[in-house]
Write a protein that holds these residues in place. Structure first.
Motif, PDB file in Angstrom:
ATOM      1  N   PRO A  43       0.807  -1.223   0.000  1.00 44.30           N
ATOM      2  CA  PRO A  43       0.000   0.000   0.000  1.00 44.30           C
ATOM      3  C   PRO A  43       0.844   1.280   0.000  1.00 44.30           C
ATOM      4  O   PRO A  43       0.411   2.309  -0.498  1.00 44.30           O
ATOM      5  CB  PRO A  43      -0.817  -0.110   1.291  1.00 44.30           C
ATOM      6  N   ASP A  44       2.071   1.221   0.554  1.00 44.65           N
ATOM      7  CA  ASP A  44       2.936   2.403   0.559  1.00 44.65           C
ATOM      8  C   ASP A  44       3.660   2.603  -0.767  1.00 44.65           C
ATOM      9  O   ASP A  44       4.413   3.549  -0.941  1.00 44.65           O
ATOM     10  CB  ASP A  44       3.941   2.331   1.703  1.00 44.65           C
ATOM     11  N   GLY A  45       3.454   1.698  -1.721  1.00 46.72           N
ATOM     12  CA  GLY A  45       4.043   1.833  -3.047  1.00 46.72           C
ATOM     13  C   GLY A  45       5.325   1.057  -3.256  1.00 46.72           C
ATOM     14  O   GLY A  45       5.863   1.032  -4.356  1.00 46.72           O
ATOM     15  N   SER A  46       5.841   0.418  -2.202  1.00 45.31           N
ATOM     16  CA  SER A  46       7.073  -0.349  -2.356  1.00 45.31           C
ATOM     17  C   SER A  46       6.775  -1.726  -2.962  1.00 45.31           C
ATOM     18  O   SER A  46       5.752  -2.333  -2.683  1.00 45.31           O
ATOM     19  CB  SER A  46       7.775  -0.509  -1.003  1.00 45.31           C
ATOM     20  N   VAL A  47       7.701  -2.171  -3.776  1.00 41.91           N
ATOM     21  CA  VAL A  47       7.560  -3.470  -4.432  1.00 41.91           C
ATOM     22  C   VAL A  47       8.002  -4.557  -3.463  1.00 41.91           C
ATOM     23  O   VAL A  47       9.080  -4.495  -2.891  1.00 41.91           O
ATOM     24  CB  VAL A  47       8.402  -3.528  -5.729  1.00 41.91           C
ATOM     25  N   VAL A  48       7.158  -5.575  -3.263  1.00 41.04           N
ATOM     26  CA  VAL A  48       7.445  -6.643  -2.307  1.00 41.04           C
ATOM     27  C   VAL A  48       8.113  -7.819  -2.978  1.00 41.04           C
ATOM     28  O   VAL A  48       9.184  -8.240  -2.616  1.00 41.04           O
ATOM     29  CB  VAL A  48       6.144  -7.137  -1.615  1.00 41.04           C
ATOM     30  N   GLY A  49       7.444  -8.394  -3.946  1.00 40.52           N
ATOM     31  CA  GLY A  49       7.960  -9.589  -4.603  1.00 40.52           C
ATOM     32  C   GLY A  49       7.895  -9.426  -6.095  1.00 40.52           C
ATOM     33  O   GLY A  49       7.101  -8.667  -6.615  1.00 40.52           O
TER      34      GLY A  49
END
Length: 126
Positions: A93-99
């Motif tokens: 949700p904060d815009g960071s890419v997880v996987g």
């Protein structure tokens, strides 16, 4: 090309056999951008291995960044666009890419041949 949005639909997979006798499978997904004026895009994932590879991220409600190629083909004097994903990244949700799950782009020769007329009511190549 890339687009980021929320998965809003997972369509039923389609499968068949090419003219050369090779089995193929494709599944379509719809995402909606999160802009002031949201846009929707339907894209496809080609191949059973890629469908399985991206399945955990391409779930309704997930926000993803999709890398894709666009191609067009002609069939019976009509043109059809194909938007084929080759990389999918889950976005927090904060815009960071997880996987990230990426696969090498499929060679153009791997595209399914037009199905036989008895397989489609509208006699379209997909």
């Amino acid at each position: 090309m890339e687009i980021q949005g929320k998965v809003i639909a997972v369509l039923a997979p389609r499968e068949g056999t090419s003219k050369t006798g090779n089995p193929w499978k494709v599944q379509e997904y719809v995402i909606e951008t999160e802009e002031q004026y949201p846009k929707k895009m339907c894209f496809e994932v080609f191949g059973n291995d890629r469908i399985s590879q991206f399945a955990s991220m391409l779930v309704v409600g997930n926000t993803v960044k999709v890398s894709f190629d666009i191609d067009a083909r002609q069939w019976n004097d009509r043109w059809f666009n194909s938007i084929r994903a080759w990389k999918v990244e889950h976005v927090n949700p904060d815009g960071s890419v997880v996987g990230s799950t990426a696969a090498a782009p499929a060679p153009q020769a791997a595209a399914p041949a037009a199905p036989a007329a008895q397989e489609s009511e509208e006699d379209l190549p997909f």
